[in-house]
Design a protein around this motif. Structure first.
Motif, short mmCIF file in Angstrom:
data_model
loop_
_atom_site.label_atom_id
_atom_site.label_comp_id
_atom_site.label_asym_id
_atom_site.label_seq_id
_atom_site.Cartn_x
_atom_site.Cartn_y
_atom_site.Cartn_z
N HIS A 1 -103.84 -19.66 38.38
CA HIS A 1 -102.77 -19.97 39.34
C HIS A 1 -102.65 -18.86 40.38
O HIS A 1 -101.65 -18.12 40.43
CB HIS A 1 -101.43 -20.16 38.62
N PRO A 2 -103.65 -18.71 41.24
CA PRO A 2 -103.59 -17.65 42.28
C PRO A 2 -102.46 -17.85 43.27
O PRO A 2 -102.04 -16.90 43.94
CB PRO A 2 -104.95 -17.73 42.95
N THR A 3 -101.93 -19.08 43.36
CA THR A 3 -100.84 -19.33 44.32
C THR A 3 -99.56 -18.59 43.93
O THR A 3 -98.66 -18.43 44.77
CB THR A 3 -100.54 -20.84 44.39
N LEU A 4 -99.48 -18.13 42.67
CA LEU A 4 -98.29 -17.38 42.26
C LEU A 4 -98.13 -16.09 43.05
O LEU A 4 -97.04 -15.54 43.14
CB LEU A 4 -98.37 -17.06 40.76
N ALA A 5 -99.23 -15.60 43.62
CA ALA A 5 -99.18 -14.34 44.39
C ALA A 5 -98.31 -14.48 45.63
O ALA A 5 -97.86 -13.46 46.19
CB ALA A 5 -100.58 -13.91 44.78
N GLN A 6 -98.07 -15.70 46.09
CA GLN A 6 -97.27 -15.88 47.30
C GLN A 6 -95.82 -15.45 47.08
O GLN A 6 -95.11 -15.18 48.05
CB GLN A 6 -97.32 -17.37 47.73
N ARG A 7 -95.38 -15.37 45.82
CA ARG A 7 -93.98 -14.98 45.54
C ARG A 7 -93.81 -13.47 45.42
O ARG A 7 -92.69 -12.99 45.24
CB ARG A 7 -93.49 -15.64 44.25
N LEU A 8 -94.89 -12.73 45.47
CA LEU A 8 -94.80 -11.28 45.32
C LEU A 8 -94.10 -10.64 46.52
O LEU A 8 -94.37 -11.01 47.67
CB LEU A 8 -96.20 -10.67 45.17
N THR A 9 -93.20 -9.73 46.24
CA THR A 9 -92.55 -8.94 47.28
C THR A 9 -92.59 -7.47 46.86
O THR A 9 -92.58 -7.17 45.66
CB THR A 9 -91.08 -9.37 47.47
N PRO A 10 -92.63 -6.56 47.81
CA PRO A 10 -92.69 -5.13 47.45
C PRO A 10 -91.46 -4.69 46.67
O PRO A 10 -90.33 -5.10 46.98
CB PRO A 10 -92.78 -4.43 48.80
N ASP B 209 -108.24 -10.76 46.57
CA ASP B 209 -109.19 -11.05 45.48
C ASP B 209 -108.42 -11.16 44.17
O ASP B 209 -108.25 -10.18 43.44
CB ASP B 209 -110.25 -9.95 45.40
N TRP B 210 -107.94 -12.36 43.89
CA TRP B 210 -107.13 -12.61 42.69
C TRP B 210 -107.92 -12.39 41.40
O TRP B 210 -107.43 -11.77 40.44
CB TRP B 210 -106.57 -14.02 42.75
N ASP B 211 -109.17 -12.88 41.37
CA ASP B 211 -109.99 -12.73 40.16
C ASP B 211 -110.27 -11.26 39.86
O ASP B 211 -110.26 -10.84 38.69
CB ASP B 211 -111.32 -13.48 40.33
N ALA B 212 -110.52 -10.47 40.89
CA ALA B 212 -110.78 -9.05 40.66
C ALA B 212 -109.54 -8.36 40.10
O ALA B 212 -109.64 -7.47 39.23
CB ALA B 212 -111.21 -8.39 41.97
N ILE C 12 -94.36 -1.70 43.11
CA ILE C 12 -95.36 -2.54 43.77
C ILE C 12 -95.25 -2.31 45.28
O ILE C 12 -94.17 -2.52 45.86
CB ILE C 12 -95.15 -4.03 43.45
N SER C 13 -96.34 -1.91 45.89
CA SER C 13 -96.34 -1.65 47.33
C SER C 13 -96.89 -2.86 48.09
O SER C 13 -97.50 -3.76 47.49
CB SER C 13 -97.18 -0.42 47.66
N ARG C 14 -96.72 -2.86 49.42
CA ARG C 14 -97.27 -3.93 50.26
C ARG C 14 -98.79 -3.93 50.18
O ARG C 14 -99.41 -5.00 50.13
CB ARG C 14 -96.80 -3.74 51.70
N ALA C 15 -99.41 -2.75 50.13
CA ALA C 15 -100.87 -2.67 50.03
C ALA C 15 -101.36 -3.28 48.72
O ALA C 15 -102.40 -3.97 48.68
CB ALA C 15 -101.33 -1.22 50.15
N ASP C 16 -100.62 -3.06 47.62
CA ASP C 16 -100.99 -3.65 46.33
C ASP C 16 -100.97 -5.18 46.40
O ASP C 16 -101.86 -5.86 45.89
CB ASP C 16 -100.03 -3.18 45.23
N ILE C 17 -99.96 -5.70 47.06
CA ILE C 17 -99.83 -7.16 47.17
C ILE C 17 -100.97 -7.73 48.01
O ILE C 17 -101.57 -8.76 47.64
CB ILE C 17 -98.46 -7.52 47.77
N ASP C 18 -101.27 -7.09 49.14
CA ASP C 18 -102.36 -7.59 50.00
C ASP C 18 -103.69 -7.57 49.26
O ASP C 18 -104.49 -8.50 49.38
CB ASP C 18 -102.45 -6.74 51.26
N GLN C 19 -103.92 -6.53 48.47
CA GLN C 19 -105.18 -6.43 47.73
C GLN C 19 -105.30 -7.54 46.69
O GLN C 19 -106.36 -8.14 46.51
CB GLN C 19 -105.27 -5.06 47.05
#
Length: 738
Positions: free
Chosen positions: A423-432, A448-451, A437-444
């Motif tokens: 469920h990679p779409t769950l990443a859309q709910r991430l906020t810093p 690449d969700w699998d990585a 959790i930083s903004r750079a962590d979220i973008d990374q």
């Protein structure tokens, strides 16, 4: 002249019929009976300030506190009226006693008043000792040439406020002593007739009844009710130092249990923290927080409701792990049962609760905004590191609990079958989240969700090995039952508790509900000892009376529970449980076959089963809806469900151990010295250890608890080197004895 008791009783009856019956129904009989008792004994109702103490009234009448509190305006007036009547009667009696008697007439001739002698001589020295309290009382009154009136004058002082009709009710069997003052009067009678101490108490039809009337200053009413069961009847007459010693011992040993883990747990429960998933765990608040101020207050209180988005994610996770078939395009490894799913929801709720708890609270959480919490956070290794370190600081060391939590993380990000990975779409709910959790962590992660899942899986495996290396056992499961496990026959030692229940069984005709509860306690322990079932299987066991057709195996499989039924072929009570109802249904022990055991007719077991099924169980239900299970709770006015749940069944077992198992040196009740409160799961340790001591075989021990030898060796059997050496010595010593 004393006030008319008959008219006061009539007033109580009229008030109960006219005012209380329309709102309380048949339960009003408990209030009427209690008020009559207060009038007879000239005992004031319990008050806390100017208001009636409803907790004590609930305990005396059997009516739930909530129902009494709801109708306090109707209940309070009649208790106030009775209190005024008793006060007026006591004053009138005192004035009558102090008023000088003048008579102008000559003294009437006739029988002279018999003088009161402290120790009257017995008219005969040999007698057949009666079994009942009332017969024994009458026998010794007649044996010493007394009457009940003369006995009253000899043993009762004016300051006792003890009514003369009480002795008459005792002698008729209409009432039994159960108060502190009543037992004091009994001791005076025993001393007057030179009988052994406790002679009359041992003949009472309800030996385990809590003594009423202990005045414990500075202790709340609920705690006083819990303590009353375990205090000696003469507690109030003992020195202050000994009273404190008794209270300390009862609290430490019987009420809480004096293990290190339980002391930690008692402190930890005072610091509440969790995110509650309303649709899965219940407990929805009546007034949800709808602004920032209410939400902040709720977070500080410790337990908060999950935001709608987080709850929706939890529902999706449970659907993925519990549904019969996975959704199209998804893969999974393993399925969660009902109990496992409930446990995972609770554990994840605790993790999110720690992240949301404010930093300056006792919990010392991270202080994240509850609306920023989401399952995608669990893909970050530093989130898990913070939580693991937080738990280590809180407890002082790591346990297997932290390792189990990491196993959840590994399963969520595992290749092909992990729910988060799919469920990679769950990443859309991430906020810093600052500091986590930083903004750079979220973008990374979004790139690449699998990585990110691979990195978390690798990190989780490393952390799991590190925790396994340093983890310690905090809760020793053997500690509460150590005196039992150290006995030569652990099952024989534990069996003493069931024999104590039979010895102290209340009179069924006088105390039907108390007798039903005692029979239920007896059967819970006996079935646990005979079957070795886990709490869930024992708690959900259905019952089929002798005259009905047993439930088919297919129906039991659908319900995932077992049944106690009468076997016509074996002519005995049989426990049948399908394999799918067990936690380890796929174990080699079952081989897809049901568990079937015919119970032995030893130690009055069949007699108690028949009595419980025929009449005791219906008394406990009290016309409530029958859940069909063998063991049901004592249904009261406000009981929502007669069936036990995990917590209430544990408490029922624990209560039985507290009242019948733990030896109390101050009351003489209980049968096992050094025993501590525990739950039903410990009986599996008792069975496994008993068979290991007798045979030395882990395989045979596994048969007793429906498990594998490996599980017995890891978790259940306490098989020490000296036990192994003793078995070997028995074989070798035969050579020398030949």
């Amino acid at each position: 002249m004393t006030y008319n008791e008959k008219s006061e009783r009539a007033r109580v009856e009229d008030y109960c019929r006219v005012r209380l019956f329309p709102v309380l129904g048949a339960a009003v009989n408990g209030i009427q009976r209690y008020l009559h008792q207060l009038v007879e004994e000239r005992r004031f109702p319990p008050y806390r300030g100017r208001l009636l103490d409803l907790t004590i009234v609930s305990d005396e009448t059997g009516i739930a506190v909530d129902a009494l509190r709801l109708h306090r305006k109707l209940v309070q007036p009649i208790f106030d009226a009775v209190s005024r009547w008793i006060a007026n009667d006591v004053v009138a009696r005192a004035n009558e006693a102090e008023r000088p008697r003048k008579s102008t007439r000559a003294r009437k001739s006739g029988r002279q008043t018999r003088p009161v002698v402290e120790f009257p001589e017995a008219l005969f020295e040999e007698w057949s000792d009666p079994h009942t309290f009332e017969d024994a009382l009458l026998l010794h009154v007649e044996r010493h040439g007394d009457t009940l009136t003369h006995l009253f004058k000899a043993v009762v002082q004016p300051r006792d406020h003890f009514h003369h009709t009480t002795l008459l009710k005792w002698a008729r069997g209409d009432a039994m002593p159960h108060g502190v003052k009543s037992f004091e009067i009994l001791e005076r009678i025993e001393r007057r007739y030179r009988l052994p101490a406790g002679y009359f108490r041992e003949k009472l039809p309800h030996q385990t009844r809590a003594v009423h009337g202990h005045m414990l200053k500075g202790i709340s009413a609920p705690e006083q009710r819990r303590l009353a069961w375990h205090l000696p009847h003469d507690f109030a007459n003992r020195p202050k130092a000994q009273q404190e010693e008794i209270l300390s011992w009862v609290r430490k040993v019987i009420i809480t249990g004096s293990t290190e883990y339980r002391r930690y747990q008692a402190e930890a429960t005072k610091q509440r923290y969790a995110v509650r998933f309303r649709s899965l765990q219940g407990g929805k608040r009546k007034h949800p927080a709808n602004d920032a101020g209410e939400l902040e207050a709720e977070i500080k209180s410790g337990v908060i409701d999950a935001p709608a988005a987080l709850e929706a994610e939890m529902v999706e996770l449970l659907r993925f792990k519990t549904s019969t078939l996975t959704a199209f395009g998804l893969q999974r490894n393993g399925v969660w049962g009902e109990e496992t799913a409930s446990q995972k929801v609770e554990h994840l709720g605790l993790m999110f609760g720690a992240l949301a708890a404010v930093e300056d609270s006792q919990v010392k959480g991270f202080g994240a905004n509850v609306n920023d919490l989401c399952f995608a956070m669990l893909i970050f290794p530093n989130v898990w590191d913070w939580y693991l370190q937080w738990r280590e600081r809180r407890r002082g060391f790591c346990t297997k609990w932290e390792s189990d939590m990491l196993s959840i993380a590994l399963s969520l990000v595992r290749k092909e079958t992990g729910w988060l990975r799919q469920h990679p779409t769950l990443a859309q709910r991430l906020t810093p989240i600052p500091g986590l959790i930083s903004r750079a962590d979220i973008d990374q992660v979004r790139t690449d969700w699998d990585a990110a899942c691979d990195a978390m899986h690798k990190h989780g495996r490393i952390r799991s090995k590190e925790i396994d290396r340093v983890s310690r056992v905090h809760r020793d499961p053997f500690e509460p039952i150590l005196p039992v496990l150290e006995a030569d026959s652990p099952v024989g030692e534990y069996r003493k508790i069931t024999e104590e229940i039979l010895r102290l069984m209340p009179d069924e005709h006088r105390y039907p509900r108390a007798a039903a509860e005692a029979v239920r306690s007896f059967l819970i322990l006996r079935l646990g000892l005979h079957t070795g079932l886990r709490q869930k299987n024992l708690r959900e066991l259905l019952v089929c009376p002798r005259d009905r057709t047993p439930t088919s195996e297919r129906q039991l499989e659908d319900k995932k529970c077992g049944e106690l039924r009468w076997s016509q072929r074996e002519q005995g009570w049989e426990v049948l449980i399908p394999a799918v109802a067990f936690k380890n249904a796929n174990s080699s022990f079952f081989g897809s076959k049901p568990f079937r055991l015919v119970l032995p007719d030893f130690g009055r077991l069949y007699e108690m089963i028949d009595a419980y099924v025929d009449r005791h169980r219906s008394r406990l239900l009290n016309d409530a809806r029958d859940p069909g299970t063998l063991f049901v709770k004592t249904v009261k006015v406000t009981s929502a469900n007669a069936a036990y749940n995990q917590t209430t069944f544990y408490e029922a077992w624990k209560l039985t151990i507290q009242r019948y198992g733990i030896y109390n040196p101050y009351t003489g009740r209980g049968v096992i010295k050094g025993l501590l409160p525990h739950g039903p799961h410990n009986v599996r340790d008792v069975l496994a250890t008993h068979i290991l001591k007798q045979t030395g075989s882990y395989e045979q021990a596994s048969y007793a608890i429906q498990d594998t030898p490996d599980m017995v060796q890891k978790h259940y059997g306490r098989f020490l080197p000296q036990d192994k050496a003793a078995i070997a010595a028995q074989i070798l010593n035969r050579v020398w004895a030949a």
